[in-house]
Design an enzyme around this catalytic site. Structure first.
Site, PDB file in Angstrom:
ATOM      1  N   CYS A 114     -45.960 -35.036  -8.244  1.00  0.00           N
ATOM      2  CA  CYS A 114     -46.299 -34.553  -6.908  1.00  0.00           C
ATOM      3  C   CYS A 114     -47.515 -33.636  -6.961  1.00  0.00           C
ATOM      4  O   CYS A 114     -48.428 -33.740  -6.128  1.00  0.00           O
ATOM      5  CB  CYS A 114     -45.096 -33.825  -6.300  1.00  0.00           C
ATOM      6  N   CYS A 115     -47.539 -32.744  -7.938  1.00  0.00           N
ATOM      7  CA  CYS A 115     -48.692 -31.854  -8.088  1.00  0.00           C
ATOM      8  C   CYS A 115     -49.959 -32.631  -8.425  1.00  0.00           C
ATOM      9  O   CYS A 115     -51.044 -32.294  -7.932  1.00  0.00           O
ATOM     10  CB  CYS A 115     -48.424 -30.804  -9.167  1.00  0.00           C
ATOM     11  N   CYS A 196     -46.113 -24.445  -2.459  1.00  0.00           N
ATOM     12  CA  CYS A 196     -45.527 -25.362  -1.488  1.00  0.00           C
ATOM     13  C   CYS A 196     -44.082 -24.959  -1.190  1.00  0.00           C
ATOM     14  O   CYS A 196     -43.356 -24.495  -2.072  1.00  0.00           O
ATOM     15  CB  CYS A 196     -45.574 -26.788  -2.026  1.00  0.00           C
ATOM     16  N   CYS A 199     -40.962 -26.075  -3.360  1.00  0.00           N
ATOM     17  CA  CYS A 199     -40.935 -25.663  -4.769  1.00  0.00           C
ATOM     18  C   CYS A 199     -41.115 -24.160  -4.954  1.00  0.00           C
ATOM     19  O   CYS A 199     -41.446 -23.703  -6.056  1.00  0.00           O
ATOM     20  CB  CYS A 199     -42.024 -26.411  -5.537  1.00  0.00           C
ATOM     21  N   CYS A 222     -49.247 -25.781 -11.635  1.00  0.00           N
ATOM     22  CA  CYS A 222     -49.396 -27.078 -10.946  1.00  0.00           C
ATOM     23  C   CYS A 222     -50.322 -28.012 -11.715  1.00  0.00           C
ATOM     24  O   CYS A 222     -50.216 -29.220 -11.609  1.00  0.00           O
ATOM     25  CB  CYS A 222     -49.905 -26.867  -9.530  1.00  0.00           C
TER      26      CYS A 222
END
Length: 228
Positions: A114-115, A196, A199, A222
């Site tokens: 995702c990062c 985010c 997280c 990240c």
């Protein structure tokens, strides 16, 4: 994009003066200097230094689509209050999101992926024109940043300028109050480091400030600051 040794010497001579460092970077490198900002818990001070040095300097904000609403409101408020004229939203393409995170739940089962999708890859592309990127990272934030220098040379030749590398949290708080800078609204709710929303969680007063980022996982970064 490698920076000449003479430029490095000038920048290092200003390492103890955040505004002087930013002015020197702007004078030496012109439009090839950009600022990375999350508009997070301690971002206001660095951005105030940027505004004092050069309010037209590009400020790159990763719009991941997963921010707290408070962060987006703070981004707009702070940019206006400081007179920053060149804040740019950096985001993944819709095609990449559709292909790799069609349900919007990638963060839950593969936060590294995702990062990469929402932060690392978009920032890698956006940062290509810059010889130097300014960050708000500090040695005191986490053990992984304990040796962070003010002027940091990356393997590919690009620089990271970390004007607040040696600043302690109490120094930052004191200077923000002296300048009348508004704090991020989530700081009062126990978020000393804000990323985010899925997280990030609050932390206790005695915990590492970044303990609420990817809590319970080995992940601590990240990736935008760890890649060469």
């Amino acid at each position: 994009m490698a920076v000449a040794p003479s430029v490095l010497t000038v920048l290092r001579s200003q390492a103890q003066d955040p505004v002087g460092l930013l002015r020197a970077a702007s004078a030496q490198l012109g439009s090839a200097v950009g600022v990375l900002s999350s508009f997070g818990a301690e971002s206001a001070l660095l951005l105030a230094f940027v505004a004092e040095a050069d309010p037209h300097m590009p400020v790159l904000f990763l719009e991941t689509g997963r921010h707290f609403p408070e962060t987006l409101a703070y981004r707009a408020e702070l940019a206006e209050a400081l007179g920053l004229t060149n804040v740019q939203d950096i985001r993944p393409t819709q095609a990449e999101l559709d292909a790799r995170d069609p349900t919007g739940e990638l963060w839950a089962f593969d936060p590294d992926a995702c990062c990469r999708l929402r932060k690392v890859e978009p920032m890698d592309l956006a940062s290509l024109p810059y010889a130097a990127l300014v960050t708000g990272r500090k040695q005191a934030q986490a053990a992984t940043r304990a040796l962070l220098p003010v002027v940091e040379e990356k393997a590919g030749g690009q620089l990271r300028l970390n004007p607040l590398a040696h600043w302690q949290a109490e120094e930052i708080t004191r200077e923000m109050k002296r300048r009348g800078l508004p704090p991020h609204p989530l700081v009062a709710q126990g978020y000393p480091s804000i990323g985010c929303a899925p997280c990030t969680q609050p932390v206790g007063q005695t915990e590492d400030p970044r303990a609420g980022r990817w809590a319970g996982l080995a992940k601590t970064e990240c990736g935008i600051h760890t890649a060469s």
